[in-house]
Scaffold this motif. Structure first.
Motif, PDB file in Angstrom:
ATOM      1  N   VAL A  64       0.836  -1.200   0.000  1.00 59.60           N
ATOM      2  CA  VAL A  64       0.000   0.000   0.000  1.00 59.60           C
ATOM      3  C   VAL A  64       0.876   1.258   0.000  1.00 59.60           C
ATOM      4  CG1 VAL A  64      -1.885   1.199   1.159  1.00 59.60           C
ATOM      5  CG2 VAL A  64      -1.818  -1.284   1.165  1.00 59.60           C
ATOM      6  N   ASP A  65       2.027   1.197   0.680  1.00 57.46           N
ATOM      7  CA  ASP A  65       2.978   2.325   0.628  1.00 57.46           C
ATOM      8  C   ASP A  65       3.333   2.649  -0.828  1.00 57.46           C
ATOM      9  OD1 ASP A  65       3.198   2.885   3.326  1.00 57.46           O
ATOM     10  OD2 ASP A  65       4.916   1.563   3.636  1.00 57.46           O
ATOM     11  N   TRP A  66       3.549   1.621  -1.615  1.00 53.50           N
ATOM     12  CA  TRP A  66       3.910   1.792  -3.027  1.00 53.50           C
ATOM     13  C   TRP A  66       2.800   2.548  -3.764  1.00 53.50           C
ATOM     14  CZ3 TRP A  66       7.956   1.031  -6.271  1.00 53.50           C
ATOM     15  CH2 TRP A  66       7.701   0.868  -7.631  1.00 53.50           C
ATOM     16  N   SER A  67       1.540   2.169  -3.513  1.00 52.60           N
ATOM     17  CA  SER A  67       0.413   2.869  -4.130  1.00 52.60           C
ATOM     18  C   SER A  67       0.343   4.317  -3.655  1.00 52.60           C
ATOM     19  CB  SER A  67      -0.907   2.161  -3.801  1.00 52.60           C
ATOM     20  OG  SER A  67      -0.983   0.905  -4.422  1.00 52.60           O
ATOM     21  N   PHE A  68       0.563   4.529  -2.359  1.00 47.98           N
ATOM     22  CA  PHE A  68       0.490   5.884  -1.797  1.00 47.98           C
ATOM     23  C   PHE A  68       1.565   6.781  -2.405  1.00 47.98           C
ATOM     24  CE2 PHE A  68       1.055   9.077   1.612  1.00 47.98           C
ATOM     25  CZ  PHE A  68      -0.265   9.465   1.794  1.00 47.98           C
ATOM     26  N   ASP A  69       2.753   6.227  -2.569  1.00 50.67           N
ATOM     27  CA  ASP A  69       3.853   7.022  -3.125  1.00 50.67           C
ATOM     28  C   ASP A  69       3.620   7.382  -4.590  1.00 50.67           C
ATOM     29  OD1 ASP A  69       5.119   6.914  -0.700  1.00 50.67           O
ATOM     30  OD2 ASP A  69       6.423   5.229  -1.227  1.00 50.67           O
ATOM     31  N   LEU A  70       2.816   6.611  -5.289  1.00 46.19           N
ATOM     32  CA  LEU A  70       2.511   6.916  -6.685  1.00 46.19           C
ATOM     33  C   LEU A  70       1.516   8.066  -6.830  1.00 46.19           C
ATOM     34  CD1 LEU A  70       2.137   3.304  -8.131  1.00 46.19           C
ATOM     35  CD2 LEU A  70       4.007   4.891  -8.582  1.00 46.19           C
ATOM     36  N   CYS A  71       0.869   8.455  -5.724  1.00 42.56           N
ATOM     37  CA  CYS A  71      -0.129   9.528  -5.753  1.00 42.56           C
ATOM     38  C   CYS A  71       0.533  10.881  -5.573  1.00 42.56           C
ATOM     39  CB  CYS A  71      -1.167   9.319  -4.643  1.00 42.56           C
ATOM     40  SG  CYS A  71      -2.165   7.828  -4.828  1.00 42.56           S
ATOM     41  N   GLY A  72      -0.091  11.904  -6.167  1.00 49.40           N
ATOM     42  CA  GLY A  72       0.361  13.269  -5.965  1.00 49.40           C
ATOM     43  C   GLY A  72      -0.047  13.778  -4.592  1.00 49.40           C
ATOM     44  N   ASP A  98     -10.724  16.474  -9.728  1.00 49.86           N
ATOM     45  CA  ASP A  98      -9.474  15.977 -10.303  1.00 49.86           C
ATOM     46  C   ASP A  98      -8.782  15.004  -9.360  1.00 49.86           C
ATOM     47  OD1 ASP A  98      -9.797  17.378 -12.637  1.00 49.86           O
ATOM     48  OD2 ASP A  98      -8.574  19.079 -12.023  1.00 49.86           O
ATOM     49  N   ALA A  99      -8.844  15.289  -8.050  1.00 45.76           N
ATOM     50  CA  ALA A  99      -8.207  14.390  -7.081  1.00 45.76           C
ATOM     51  C   ALA A  99      -8.934  13.048  -7.024  1.00 45.76           C
ATOM     52  CB  ALA A  99      -8.181  15.037  -5.693  1.00 45.76           C
ATOM     53  N   VAL A 100     -10.261  13.072  -7.067  1.00 45.39           N
ATOM     54  CA  VAL A 100     -11.030  11.824  -7.100  1.00 45.39           C
ATOM     55  C   VAL A 100     -10.706  11.047  -8.371  1.00 45.39           C
ATOM     56  CG1 VAL A 100     -13.363  10.867  -7.368  1.00 45.39           C
ATOM     57  CG2 VAL A 100     -12.915  12.597  -5.631  1.00 45.39           C
ATOM     58  N   GLN A 107      -2.872  12.178  -2.151  1.00 46.29           N
ATOM     59  CA  GLN A 107      -2.520  11.590  -0.859  1.00 46.29           C
ATOM     60  C   GLN A 107      -3.365  12.201   0.258  1.00 46.29           C
ATOM     61  OE1 GLN A 107       1.709  12.252  -0.532  1.00 46.29           O
ATOM     62  NE2 GLN A 107       2.228  10.390  -1.671  1.00 46.29           N
ATOM     63  N   LEU A 108      -3.543  13.539   0.203  1.00 41.14           N
ATOM     64  CA  LEU A 108      -4.352  14.217   1.210  1.00 41.14           C
ATOM     65  C   LEU A 108      -5.796  13.735   1.155  1.00 41.14           C
ATOM     66  CD1 LEU A 108      -4.763  16.418   3.356  1.00 41.14           C
ATOM     67  CD2 LEU A 108      -5.066  18.069   1.495  1.00 41.14           C
ATOM     68  N   LEU A 109      -6.344  13.618  -0.053  1.00 43.15           N
ATOM     69  CA  LEU A 109      -7.725  13.171  -0.189  1.00 43.15           C
ATOM     70  C   LEU A 109      -7.875  11.716   0.244  1.00 43.15           C
ATOM     71  CD1 LEU A 109     -10.591  13.814  -1.033  1.00 43.15           C
ATOM     72  CD2 LEU A 109     -10.005  13.158  -3.370  1.00 43.15           C
ATOM     73  N   TRP A 110      -6.901  10.886  -0.082  1.00 42.71           N
ATOM     74  CA  TRP A 110      -6.937   9.482   0.356  1.00 42.71           C
ATOM     75  C   TRP A 110      -7.109   9.428   1.873  1.00 42.71           C
ATOM     76  CZ3 TRP A 110      -2.945   5.326  -1.619  1.00 42.71           C
ATOM     77  CH2 TRP A 110      -3.186   4.106  -1.002  1.00 42.71           C
ATOM     78  N   GLY A 128      -5.401  22.751   1.869  1.00 42.10           N
ATOM     79  CA  GLY A 128      -4.648  21.832   1.019  1.00 42.10           C
ATOM     80  C   GLY A 128      -5.419  21.276  -0.147  1.00 42.10           C
ATOM     81  N   LEU A 129      -6.746  21.439  -0.154  1.00 41.22           N
ATOM     82  CA  LEU A 129      -7.565  20.903  -1.242  1.00 41.22           C
ATOM     83  C   LEU A 129      -8.812  21.765  -1.382  1.00 41.22           C
ATOM     84  CD1 LEU A 129      -7.866  18.540  -3.309  1.00 41.22           C
ATOM     85  CD2 LEU A 129      -9.287  17.397  -1.587  1.00 41.22           C
ATOM     86  N   ALA A 130      -8.861  22.576  -2.448  1.00 42.94           N
ATOM     87  CA  ALA A 130     -10.006  23.434  -2.702  1.00 42.94           C
ATOM     88  C   ALA A 130     -11.159  22.619  -3.279  1.00 42.94           C
ATOM     89  CB  ALA A 130      -9.613  24.554  -3.674  1.00 42.94           C
ATOM     90  N   PRO A 131     -12.413  23.062  -3.082  1.00 37.58           N
ATOM     91  CA  PRO A 131     -13.561  22.308  -3.625  1.00 37.58           C
ATOM     92  C   PRO A 131     -13.454  22.057  -5.123  1.00 37.58           C
ATOM     93  CG  PRO A 131     -14.322  23.958  -2.070  1.00 37.58           C
ATOM     94  CD  PRO A 131     -12.855  24.206  -2.249  1.00 37.58           C
TER      95      PRO A 131
END
Length: 778
Positions: free
Chosen positions: A273-281, A319-321, A285-288, A311-314
């Motif tokens: 799961v770390d590998w998947s998390f590191d692949l995210c921007g 785009d994050a989803v 990562q914040l939204l996850w 850190g994440l505007a509406p």
């Protein structure tokens, strides 16, 4: 282990056929995915197997490649890109796999395309997600230059190349937690078969002959993820399945110790799961982390309201989803009306840990509660509208989130009042949904958490009293009435006084004290009408209608018609099922059995279409009495059994009011004498075993479908919709149909639209043709 084959190259097939590794462990399940992959390879030159880490994409890809390699004279070739760190080395990795020791020259891509030129070959690029752009460019170039090439890739994200077909690799089918008791005796699921296979390998001669409930629950708790199942099974060397299950609360510590031959990121669940998390921007990562606050599925509106902020505007949420869906962190689900998203529990727990590290867990839980509290209050405000059925379906989808929101309210005394408001507002959406016990559970807990006098407390007491009566608990209902009466006097609120009078009338109705019930309902009805509360006005009108019916009061017909007309003028279809039931009951009590059967069958159709199981039980019940009285004894027994089963599903006592229970007993006596006790009991058992679709078909005197069979296109039409279809066939417009049926034009339009949808038509002409065919056919 699924990962062991990656590092081993023993027992290879001949070089000219490729370099696919032989299996070192059994391949379990995936029959549908293998078949679908082979089918897609017949339609595309590029197939990407995608999904979260640990899902077995690589193993599946090799299995598919091995099954189709006979179609490729130049072989099926595996290129493992996991250890390739730079996109500049991609071409070298592919050439090295195809032709070890070959001189790359100054133009590696040209050398590679030259080598492949004229060949009919299958190339399997494994683990592309960390080199997505490079892989996309390489695959695009190769497919354009080599007509005989086909490519399978595995990646946690699509390559985005023209012509790419995606196959999302799902978790293995896991046991349902509600049926895990039967896991050992029934056909085992794919997940349980994998666990048993790997646990047997770990235990050797000490392995049990079968694995039961604990093992099944392990498979369910780890979401059916193959890597997680294998890591859990490996722990069987030192733990029992019960101990493993108990330790799954800290799954990332437990699910470690994989094969030493595997890559480091495949040796523990956390590393995967770390590998998947590191692949995210960063925003992904914040939204996850923030999405971990949702225990069930959720929609984009919820994401925007709950998870945006610092850190994440509406406007960045979509785009994050999208990024998390693309990277297989989120799964999209839902119907054509609204897309919803879900995260595997393993990924959610990982996100929750990240959220706690950020110190945002409490803040996000409160925002989550605020969103779903607003949703519940809006649903209550729009209860008696054309959106009624949509709200029932929506709140059914949101059950895990509603439970989490209520649980948050109970975790802090400062939030208790909000919990009371939510639980009280949800009562109407529990009716008919088979959730009476759960609703009473939340009402009891929220009432205990806040004992201060308030309108919210009176509302919750009133709601719990309703539920208690439906469950046959008259003592609790009377206690709730006593307290709510005292609080209403203290608060001096006219609307609350109407609630108390309606509740008092309901208790009188259940005691067959019709004179007192009618007096109280009339007073409450006047107050609701003055206040302008349409939903409470209708529900009190319905109860007054029922009281008059049972008391043989001359106002019954007018009140029943008014109740039905109010539903139709506001397109409140869920409530309309009850109004049709009371109309059918009145007609039956008056001896007009044919008309009663027609109304009850229409109510049955509406109740089925709106998933109103309480109204469904009521219609089946009275329809059984009517059909039994007409001499259809076998049908009556089966309908009685179907009604009984539906009452049990709802959690209500059948059929509630004392006078109605007398009619139920009389029907049983009639059927027992007509059929004989043995045939009567057998008929009731047959009806009790019906699915909802089968029960409705029996009630409508239609052919009973096999379990799981799709209904015929026209089988869902209610009698009212059939009448509307016939008027459409005569060329009448919506206003003319409304005038003919004495309903509002809006209601007529709604009937026409539902008829079109149920028949799968797009024009009124098609309805006219259908009506003509039905008439000719009969």
């Amino acid at each position: 282990m699924y990962s062991e084959w990656i590092g081993r190259r023993v027992a290879r097939i001949p070089k000219e056929s490729g370099n696919l590794p032989a299996d070192t462990t059994s391949f379990v399940g995936r029959r549908n995915e293998v078949a679908r992959s082979r089918q897609l390879l017949g339609q595309t030159r590029l197939l990407t197997l995608t999904g979260p880490g640990g899902m077995g994409k690589s193993r599946l890809a090799v299995r598919v490649a091995a099954q189709v390699r006979r179609s490729f004279p130049d072989g099926a070739w595996l290129v493992d890109l996991a250890a390739v760190e730079k996109k500049d080395l991609l071409v070298h990795a592919v050439l090295s796999a195809l032709e070890p020791g070959r001189d790359m020259g100054q133009h590696p891509l040209a050398t590679l395309t030259g080598y492949l030129d004229g060949k009919r070959l299958l190339l399997l690029l494994d683990n592309c997600e960390h080199l997505l752009e490079g892989c996309a460019s390489l695959v695009h170039a190769l497919l354009a230059a080599v007509p005989g090439l086909q490519v399978i890739t595995t990646s946690r994200q699509a390559l985005g190349v023209a012509g790419e077909y995606l196959l999302t690799v799902p978790p293995l089918s896991a046991p349902d937690p509600d049926t895990c008791e039967q896991a050992a005796t029934a056909e085992p699921s794919e997940a349980l078969r994998l666990f048993a296979d790997r646990a047997a390998a770990a235990l050797g001669e000490h392995a049990p002959s079968k694995f039961g409930r604990a093992a099944a629950l392990i498979c369910h708790r780890v979401d059916g993820i193959p890597l997680a199942i294998e890591l859990a099974a490996a722990r069987m060397r030192v733990l029992t399945s019960e101990q493993i299950l108990h330790r799954l609360n800290d799954r990332f510590a437990l699910l470690a110790g994989g094969s030493r031959a595997a890559l480091p990121r495949q040796q523990t669940m956390r590393a995967t799961v770390d590998w998947s998390f590191d692949l995210c921007g960063p925003r992904e990562q914040l939204l996850w982390a923030r999405l971990s606050v949702f225990p069930g599925s959720f929609d984009l509106e919820a994401v925007e309201r709950v998870c945006t902020g610092e850190g994440l505007a509406p406007e960045e949420a979509l785009d994050a989803v999208t990024g998390l869906v693309d990277k297989s962190v989120l799964t999209r689900e839902g119907d054509h009306l609204c897309a919803r998203y879900r995260m595997l529990e393993t990924l959610r727990q990982y996100g929750r840990a990240k959220l706690c590290e950020r110190g945002e867990a409490g803040q996000l839980r409160r925002r989550h509660r605020d969103h779903y509290r607003s949703l519940v209050l809006l649903a209550e405000a729009e209860w008696f509208t054309g959106r009624q059925t949509l709200w029932f379906a929506r709140l059914h989808q949101e059950r895990p989130n509603l439970r989490a929101a209520l649980d948050f309210c109970l975790s802090d005394t400062r939030e208790a009042r909000a919990g009371l408001e939510m639980a009280g507002a949800l009562w109407s959406h529990r009716l008919g949904a088979g959730s009476l016990d759960e609703e009473r559970h939340w009402l009891a807990r929220t009432l205990a958490s806040d004992s201060m006098p308030s309108p919210a407390r009176v509302k919750a007491l009133w709601a719990d009293g309703w539920m208690a009566l439906l469950r046959g608990d008259t003592t609790s209902a009377h206690d709730r009435l006593t307290e709510s009466s005292m609080l209403t006097e203290e608060l001096s609120d006219l609307l609350l006084n109407a609630h108390v009078e309606q509740f008092d009338g309901l208790i009188a109705l259940f005691r067959d004290d019709f004179v007192r019930a009618m007096t109280l309902f009339e007073s409450a009805l006047q107050q609701y009408r003055t206040h302008g509360d349409l939903g409470d006005t209708w529900s009190t009108l319905f109860l007054l209608s029922l009281s008059c019916c049972l008391a043989a009061d001359s106002r019954a017909a007018v009140l029943c018609d008014e109740s039905l007309a109010l539903c139709e003028s506001h397109d409140a279809q869920w409530s309309r099922a009850f109004a049709l039931w009371i109309s059918g009951l009145r007609l039956w009590l008056a001896g007009d059995v044919e008309q009663a059967v027609g109304a009850l069958r229409e109510g049955l159709g509406v109740a089925s279409a709106t998933d109103n199981r309480l109204a469904l039980a009521q219609c089946l019940e009275v329809l059984a009495w009517a059909r039994a009285g007409q001499g259809h004894h076998a049908e009556g027994a089966e309908l009685l059994g179907a009604a009984q089963s539906t009452w049990n599903q709802v959690g209500a006592t059948l059929p509630g009011v004392g006078r109605l229970l007398r009619h139920h007993t009389e029907c049983e006596t009639l059927l027992g004498e007509a059929l004989g006790q043995a045939r009567f009991i057998a008929g009731v058992r047959t009806g009790a075993a019906f699915t909802t679709e089968q029960a409705v078909a029996r009630g409508l005197s239609r052919q009973i479908p096999s379990p799981g069979a799709a209904p015929a296109p026209d089988s869902a039409l209610t009698p009212r919709e059939v009448a509307v279809a016939q008027l459409v066939a005569q060329g009448l417009a919506d206003k003319q149909i409304a005038a003919r049926l004495v309903i509002s034009p809006r209601t007529a339009q709604g009937h026409v639209q539902r008829t079109l949808a149920k028949l799968g038509f797009t024009s009124r002409t098609q309805i006219a043709i259908w009506v003509q065919e039905q008439t000719t056919g009969s």
